[in-house]
Design an enzyme around this catalytic site. Structure first.
Site, mmCIF file in Angstrom:
data_model
loop_
_atom_site.group_PDB
_atom_site.id
_atom_site.type_symbol
_atom_site.label_atom_id
_atom_site.label_comp_id
_atom_site.label_asym_id
_atom_site.label_seq_id
_atom_site.Cartn_x
_atom_site.Cartn_y
_atom_site.Cartn_z
ATOM 1 N N THR A 149 0.725 -0.840 -0.573
ATOM 2 C CA THR A 149 -0.101 -0.029 0.001
ATOM 3 C C THR A 149 1.170 1.431 0.018
ATOM 4 O O THR A 149 1.487 2.091 0.954
ATOM 5 C CB THR A 149 -0.871 -0.130 1.473
ATOM 6 N N GLU A 150 0.303 2.327 -0.965
ATOM 7 C CA GLU A 150 1.375 3.596 -1.368
ATOM 8 C C GLU A 150 3.266 3.197 -1.184
ATOM 9 O O GLU A 150 3.957 4.337 -0.654
ATOM 10 C CB GLU A 150 0.421 4.799 0.341
ATOM 11 N N LEU A 151 3.776 2.136 -2.367
ATOM 12 C CA LEU A 151 4.366 1.856 -1.982
ATOM 13 C C LEU A 151 5.315 1.556 -0.102
ATOM 14 O O LEU A 151 6.536 2.403 0.332
ATOM 15 C CB LEU A 151 5.397 2.475 -2.598
ATOM 16 N N TRP A 154 5.482 6.466 -1.201
ATOM 17 C CA TRP A 154 5.989 7.061 -1.615
ATOM 18 C C TRP A 154 4.682 8.609 -1.901
ATOM 19 O O TRP A 154 4.595 9.784 -2.637
ATOM 20 C CB TRP A 154 5.447 6.617 -3.815
#
Lengths: 428, 435
Positions: A143-145, A297
């Site tokens: 999730t979300e890097l 990220w």
């Protein structure tokens, strides 16, 4: 060689309806709003973008590659509101040009709070990918890097040998995200690092007329990629799929850009497209990428402060995951599903109070007038969910005094949950 | 820039936000080196004692210590805004001097109380009970002062009672007029608008070269109800003086078991006290250990006490009467949440003071201050259930309270009267030399 590695994130959360402390219904989600948004994004982004990708996959048979990660939430919504989008993804799967990645089914932060729940969601997502697209994902993206060395270790244990993450300046130093790296300590995982400069040129700056490089044409971008040739192997363009048509409207020419970029790139010798798996199989690792603290990220900080930056966020997450044993013991699949939908990182993103620097981006995607409204709504839903659990299994309801004590220590239970507050890469 | 400014009240002897705002703005302008002649109805005794004894005019003049470029000139009258018609069941909130007599105004002037000093000094010491007569008299005296002052660049008038004076001085001197709208008759009286006051407000806004509103909320009322040309209406927000005074932190801690929700303001129709009580009732249906404090006075106090008892929450609501100074800081220190449920609030400085005292705030969306506060809870004044929902959330979830308090106290510290004064100077420049 310079290989362009496209990876698009596809996600829509189950947004909550306005839920007051006086509400008695166990109907938490705003079906109408979720349907409208799903339909709107399907028309503006998913369907036209998939059409372009399908066209490219056909035209450059075997030479064009792209990777997707579709969350379980968005798949559930496609099933409910836009089955034609799901069909178009299935057609893309059949072209052989598309790789599907693994992540948590509910786009959750479970890595930080419950390894068990994390593993269950990844398994659920993997099964869904197999059923829908006939592929068993070999590459993991969280999730979300959100990433750290710990995640690499966990992913390796789960059988993944490639993980995607952010190419953060402070961790790379003089090194470039155009090379591949390995996780440290002999963890058998290859890392593909997001090239945030080039990816953000498309995702964030494409339609910005005040940008010195505007307009960004396909041939200009192909020349930038070509400059990597000889100084690296890969250009990892990781971004939200909603970039195409939703964040960057069709009027900006984003679809034309996508349509023509491959031909411009192929005109310059020595460039191609590769999927994440192909990149890892083709190119050697050039060193270790050591990430002791969690990165993501998001925003300019590339840390977790968008989801865990204030006391409300950590309190909401802590209270949510505290229900895990009771939710799983009660055996009610509806309660389990509702609890899991509440785990989507978006709910905590809406509670973010970083108004000044990145706040404008947050506001754009925020269905609430304020982060405080979002927290109040979430906690009301959570209180109600707790009331549905059998009493003997449920945690005592948090009265003010109890949660005052907890709020001070409400940090993620996982070791990986330390906030890398001191890290601050420069703004892109 | 030299400004001839017309006002009605000044701290510490004030009954509402107008005096606070005039003081803050003037201090900000003074800080920026703006020369101001501030004309004020005769103030409290203290002010009179410091008045130059040589003055034989109706007006006297003096300079306060904290101001470098501002001179105050007082005329012999004390007239305060904000007093509504109806029952007056509370002692006066503001002591304007030891010796005073109340004169109930008649007819349309009922909403404004006139206080005449019992010992008259100089001409004008005795005057009748008609507010509108007083307003006109003030205009005449202001003209005399203006004539004696020599040159200045513009006239700045605060709220309707000074508009006739502003118009008169502007007509006499040919200088541009700026009127400052701190509240309108629609805020104060809802649908029961006093036509004469409305006419004066409209005349002032029409005559003025520039109109300053304290919020976009007020600006839209000015455009909608007064038909003023939108091109000449600007917004200058208020700020807050004394952000988090250090001495308030040295007060002894107050221990109490109950959660405390605070209403602090005039108990009048405009402030929405009945919505506060209705929300209190809803809150008490869900949680028990909460007490609601209504600090303030006004013509609806008795009705609110009765309402609290009728709805069965009388034992949970405490009426303190009007508080001042340290008592205000003490009640802020006790409070878990400050609620401003105003029906129509042009600005609303009180929530800023609450935040400056580290108390989170829940404010009505029908307020100017809601335009500049991000770290506040907001609600439509009529949405009692949502008001209760948010009150309960703050009381139940300490992280919410903490986040609101931490961010809110930072946000309020960014507001500065000097910035407001800077915006005000820009308006002056446009008024003096129109584009």
């Amino acid at each position: 060689m310079a290989s362009v590695c496209f990876y698009f994130q596809v996600h829509q959360p189950f947004r909550l309806r306005r839920f007051s402390v006086f509400d008695r219904s166990s109907d938490y989600f705003d079906d109408e709003r979720n349907r409208q948004i799903c339909r709107k994004v399907a028309e503006k982004c998913y369907l036209p973008a998939n059409a372009v990708i399908e066209e490219l996959a056909t035209r450059y048979a075997g030479r064009f590659r792209v990777a997707y990660s579709l969350t379980g939430c968005v798949i559930d919504q496609f099933r409910l509101y836009a089955p034609e989008v799901l069909e178009s993804f299935q057609r893309l799967a059949q072209t052989g040009a598309v790789e599907f990645l693994s992540e948590t089914y509910y786009h959750s932060l479970s890595l930080l709070y419950s390894r068990e729940e994390f593993a269950e969601q990844v398994a659920l997502h993997r099964r869904t990918m197999q059923e829908l697209f006939g592929q068993t994902p070999r590459v993991f993206r969280n999730t979300e890097l959100i990433y750290s060395n710990d995640l690499a270790r966990i992913a390796a244990e789960m059988g993944y040998n490639v993980v995607l993450c952010e190419g953060a300046d402070n961790l790379l130093g003089y090194r470039s995200p155009t090379y591949l790296y390995t996780a440290p300590d002999g963890i058998p995982v290859r890392l593909l690092l997001k090239n945030y400069r080039l990816a953000d040129d498309i995702a964030f700056r494409f339609g910005n007329k005040n940008w010195s490089e505007w307009p960004l044409t396909a041939d200009k971008f192909a020349r930038w990629v070509n400059q990597i040739n000889g100084h690296g192997y890969v250009v990892n363009l990781f971004m939200d799929y909603e970039t195409f048509g939703e964040h960057q409207w069709a009027e900006t020419g984003i679809f034309e850009f996508l349509r023509h970029m491959p031909s411009e790139l192929f005109e310059l010798p020595g460039n191609d497209f590769k999927s994440p798996s192909e990149c890892a199989a083709t190119y050697p690792a050039s060193g270790e990428y050591d990430v002791p603290h969690l990165i993501s990220w998001a925003d300019t900080e590339r840390d977790l402060s968008a989801w865990l930056g204030n006391a409300m966020q950590s309190n909401a997450l802590h209270e949510l995951y505290k229900l895990e044993p009771a939710v799983k013991a009660c055996g009610d699949p509806t309660i389990l599903r509702d609890w899991r939908r509440l785990q989507s990182s978006d709910h905590f993103y809406y509670m973010c109070t970083k108004f000044l620097a990145d706040g404008t981006v947050h506001q754009y995607f925020n269905p609430y007038d304020s982060p405080y409204d979002s927290y109040i709504n979430f906690m009301n839903v959570l209180d109600h969910l707790r009331s549905r659990l059998p009493k003997q299994d449920a945690e005592p309801a948090p009265r003010a005094k109890a949660s005052r004590a907890r709020s001070k220590t409400a940090t993620p239970t996982a070791k990986a949950g330390r906030k890398p507050r001191s890290q601050k890469p420069k703004a892109s | 820039m030299k400004v001839f400014m017309l006002g009605w009240e000044f701290p510490p002897f004030i009954s509402g936000g107008l005096g606070t705002a005039c003081y803050g703005l003037t201090k900000g302008l003074d800080h920026l080196g703006t020369e101001i002649i501030f004309v004020l109805p005769r103030g409290p005794e203290k002010l009179q004692l410091e008045t130059s004894p040589t003055t034989s005019q109706a007006a006297s003049q003096r300079r306060l210590g904290t101001f470098r470029y501002t001179r105050f000139r007082t005329v012999d009258a004390v007239i305060r805004p904000y007093v509504s018609p109806g029952v007056e069941d509370e002692p006066e909130p503001v002591a304007v001097g030891a010796r005073r007599a109340k004169v109930r105004a008649k007819g349309p002037a009922e909403r404004v109380r006139i206080i005449a000093a019992s010992s008259s000094e100089g001409p004008g010491g005795h005057y009748g009970g008609d507010l509108f007569y007083e307003v006109e008299r003030y205009a005449g005296l202001a003209c005399e002062i203006a004539a004696s002052e020599g040159d200045f660049d513009l006239v700045h008038a605060h709220d309707w009672m000074t508009y006739p004076a502003g118009i008169a001085v502007a007509d006499m001197t040919g200088k541009p007029l700026v009127v400052h709208v701190h509240s309108t008759e629609f805020d104060r009286s809802g649908v029961h608008v006093n036509q004469r006051i409305y006419d004066i407000e409209r005349a002032g806004m029409t005559r003025a070269q520039r109109v300053i509103c304290v919020s976009h909320f007020t600006r839209s009322i000015v455009l909608q109800h007064y038909g003023v040309d939108p091109r000449k209406v600007d917004v200058v927000y208020n700020a807050v003086e004394e952000n988090g005074t250090p001495e308030s932190r040295t007060l002894p801690p107050i221990t109490h078991d109950e959660k405390i929700v605070l209403f602090l303001g005039r108990i009048t129709m405009q402030k929405g006290p009945e919505y506060f009580l209705a929300a209190a009732k809803r809150v008490l249906e869900v949680m028990g250990n909460v007490r609601f404090i209504m600090a303030g006075s006004g013509d609806m106090t008795r009705r609110m006490i009765e309402l609290a008892h009728q709805t069965g929450i009388g034992h949970k609501v405490l009426f303190t009467g009007f508080l001042r100074g340290d008592d205000v800081r003490r009640v802020f220190r006790m409070a878990d949440l400050y609620v401003m449920p105003s029906v129509s609030e042009p600005f609303g400085i009180a929530p800023l003071e609450a935040l400056a005292n580290d108390v989170p705030v829940l404010i009505s969306k029908q307020s100017g201050v809601s335009e500049i506060l991000s770290h506040a809870l907001k609600v439509d004044f009529w949405d009692v259930d949502e008001m209760a929902n948010k009150i309960i959330a703050v009381l139940r979830h300490p992280p919410l309270q903490a986040t609101l308090r931490d961010h809110g106290s930072i946000e309020v510290r960014r507001l500065s009267w000097v910035d407001s004064a800077r915006s005000c100077l820009k308006v002056y420049e446009t008024a003096v030399s129109p584009a």
